[in-house]
Design a protein around this motif. Structure first.
Motif: not given
Length: 663
Positions: A469-470, A472-473, A492, A496, A634
């Motif tokens: 998730l990090t 993608l963020m 992104s 998420q 990612k």
């Protein structure tokens, strides 16, 4: 932190200031020289008005220093290999100093004198070695003929011949039988080796035809004796000459041993010669005329003030320019800039690929994850303390090369999460921590590697989920900064949402048994999945192709499942390392008391050393793999060119700026 901001530096100065300015730049070790003729500067004015004064690129100095470097290196190898071992040897202790100090200590005339003297000694030893080989060969030959009691050339008669030679042992019997049939032939065996027999034959000259026929038939190898003295006497003289050579060689080696006192000078001379070679190499990138020279390079913005202060020379013009868009894309180098905690982890990023100049540096984002993962995979208090102690001793007691220092800092920092996870797992060199100490109930282990395997497995996947998730963020934020809003959604934020939605559904069904959570998660997941499919349709001119692209992108969900499975290695390696350590302890514990406290101590140290090495190697490699494959993929592309400043080789000493060297 981020990628270090660079500016393009241009220096114009008098031609006679070139060496001094290059020496200053090399001492700062913070400026990469760029090729003036491949820059985007309009040099037409210079070419028009100063074409007649252009200086040819002179490589003679560089060749001279390269020749000296080879001579120094050969001299060092020669001294180490051949000097008497009982002579005084002063190993060079690595130090920290400035380039100006190194250059002041370099006396080229003195070093050249050493090199000539050492070359002379080397020539003498080479001559001795050649003579020794010849004498050893001669000694070996004479040793077999030393029992010949005549000198053939002094005992020849008008009517007789003396023949010396060898024959194969396999032909000996037949040869003797044949030679006995010839009248008036005297045969004497001089020496018998494993495969050959050495003979002396005396016969009448009128029998030569018969003797020649027999010697030819049985491959008798004849030769002429070359000496005027008996073989025994020649053999003795050869041994005496060999003894004299030994004494002569010893004297040369004693003379060579005296140069061990100058080893430090020669090592530092090698260091300085490397510096000269690097300095001469960049001169081809400058624009040189009879009156002035022009130098261009890349410099980190925080180094500008120090460079300006260092260039306190008359008639020097220095200017700084911002890089152009084209230079950012194809020319500008990348230097990472991070704090002391994050900086050692830059080597992981460098092993993968440096970021582009306008790309985010992933090191600060990766570092906390790598620390947690590494600690979780090694997870032993004892191993962590050994890492801490080893790194501290190396850093405090030695001046390490920069690469080794960064590696020591790297493991120093990683020792802390290793100890923390060791407390969580309750492991000290594979032994369980006590649950009661001095009447106090201790909470260890917080997680048992035998009873809480499923919990550790889930925790590993949770850590992986957070890292994905990090990543993608970060990707979404970077795409948004570049005003690629639709891509930030499809590549992104929608992903998420899809992952979080699936997580909410799983929690609602398995943990909280709540239909509301299941419904909420399903809605979030469906909306996110639709976004992943719809955005490519909006972006594409062909809606069918856009739909196909969107559906294929959604299929990438299986890749995320594979990524999460990869994080289970955190559990597997942590448990396996601790189990192996415990097995080693058990193995020694089963030994009889006498063996346990003798051989057992050595065995347990060796076994734990092996397990520590394998645990560190596995954690290092698999921790990096999780970053490179699951995390970097990612949001990170890489492809930046490393910053390569004009500097020294730093083979024997660390060169620092004057402001960083302790007085």
């Amino acid at each position: 932190m981020a990628v270090n901001k660079m500016e393009k530096m241009t220096i114009i100065a008098a031609a006679d200031q070139e060496e001094a300015i290059l020496q200053t730049i090399q001492g700062l070790q913070a400026i990469e020289i760029k090729d003036f003729f491949h820059s985007n500067v309009d040099s037409s004015y210079i070419k028009k008005h100063f074409a007649s004064t252009f200086s040819e690129d002179d490589q003679s100095q560089k060749k001279r220093f390269k020749t000296m470097l080879v001579e120094i290196q050969e001299a060092l190898v020669f001294i180490e290999r051949y000097a008497e071992s009982n002579s005084k040897k002063k190993p060079l202790k690595r130090r920290v100093g400035t380039l100006s100090e190194l250059e002041k200590s370099f006396n080229e005339l003195k070093i050249s004198g050493y090199l000539k003297e050492i070359a002379s000694l080397k020539s003498q030893l080479t001559s001795i070695e050649t003579r020794r080989k010849d004498l050893l060969s001669k000694e070996k030959w004479l040793a077999r003929w030393q029992y010949l009691d005549i000198v053939p050339k002094n005992n020849s008669l008008e009517s007789t011949n003396i023949l010396l030679g060898t024959i194969s042992s396999a032909n000996q019997a037949e040869f003797l039988a044949a030679i006995e049939k010839v009248v008036s032939v005297y045969v004497e065996e001089i020496y018998h080796s494993q495969n050959h027999v050495y003979y002396s034959l005396v016969y009448l000259k009128n029998q030569s035809m018969f003797v020649d026929e027999i010697t030819t038939k049985y491959s008798f190898n004849s030769f002429d004796y070359p000496y005027d003295i008996l073989p025994k006497e020649a053999y003795q003289r050869t041994k005496e000459e060999l003894a004299e050579l030994v004494d002569e060689e010893k004297k040369v080696k004693i003379s060579l041993s005296s140069y061990r006192e100058h080893l430090e000078e020669l090592y530092l001379a090698e260091e300085m010669t490397y510096a000269y070679i690097h300095r001469e190499a960049v001169k081809k990138h400058l624009l040189n005329t009879s009156y002035f020279f022009v130098l261009q390079g890349w410099i980190p913005i925080e180094e500008k003030e120090e460079l300006t202060a260092a260039l306190q020379i008359d008639e020097v013009y220095v200017t700084f320019d911002q890089p152009t868009a084209d230079e950012i894309q194809v020319d500008i180098p990348v230097k990472l800039k991070n704090n002391s905690i994050v900086a050692p982890f830059e080597m992981l990023t460098e092993m993968y690929s440096l970021p582009k100049y306008d790309e985010i540096d992933p090191t600060p984002i990766m570092t906390p994850f790598y620390m947690v993962f590494f600690g979780m995979m090694v997870a032993d208090i004892g191993y962590g303390l050994l890492m801490l102690l080893g790194a501290l001793l190396a850093l405090k007691l030695m001046v390490l090369p920069r690469g080794m220092k960064r590696f020591a800092d790297f493991f120093l920092i990683l020792s802390f999460p290793t100890v923390i996870w060791g407390f969580i797992y309750g492991s000290f060199f594979g032994a369980a921590l006590p649950k009661v100490l001095l009447g106090i109930h201790l909470p260890f282990p917080i997680l048992s590697t035998t009873e809480d395997v499923n919990t550790i497995l889930i925790l590993s996947v949770v850590f992986g989920f957070i890292q994905l998730l990090t990543g993608l963020m970060v990707n979404g934020i970077e795409l948004t900064k570049r005003k690629r809003y639709l891509e930030s959604i499809s590549e992104s934020f929608a992903w998420q949402g899809l992952l979080v939605g699936i997580l909410i559904v799983v929690l609602g069904m398995l943990i909280f048994m709540n239909d509301g959570l299941v419904m909420t998660g399903s809605i979030v997941a469906v909306i996110s999945a639709l976004s992943i499919v719809v955005v490519p349709i909006i972006q594409s001119k062909s809606k069918v192709k856009g739909l196909a692209k969107g559906l294929y992108g959604l299929y990438g969900l299986t890749g995320y499942i594979g990524d999460l499975v990869s994080y289970t290695r955190l559990m597997a390696l942590g448990i396996s390392g601790g189990s192996i350590a415990a097995a080693f302890n058990m193995l020694v514990a089963f030994m009889p008391p006498a063996a346990r406290f003798t051989v057992g101590i050595i065995l347990i140290i060796a076994l734990h050393a092996l397990n520590l090495f394998l645990s560190l190697l596995s954690a290092y490699v698999h921790g990096a793999r999780l970053q490179y494959v699951e995390f970097f993929g990612k949001f990170y592309t890489g492809g930046g060119r490393a910053f390569k400043p004009l500097k020294t080789e730093e083979k024997y000493m660390n060169i620092e700026k004057k402001s960083k060297v302790k007085e």
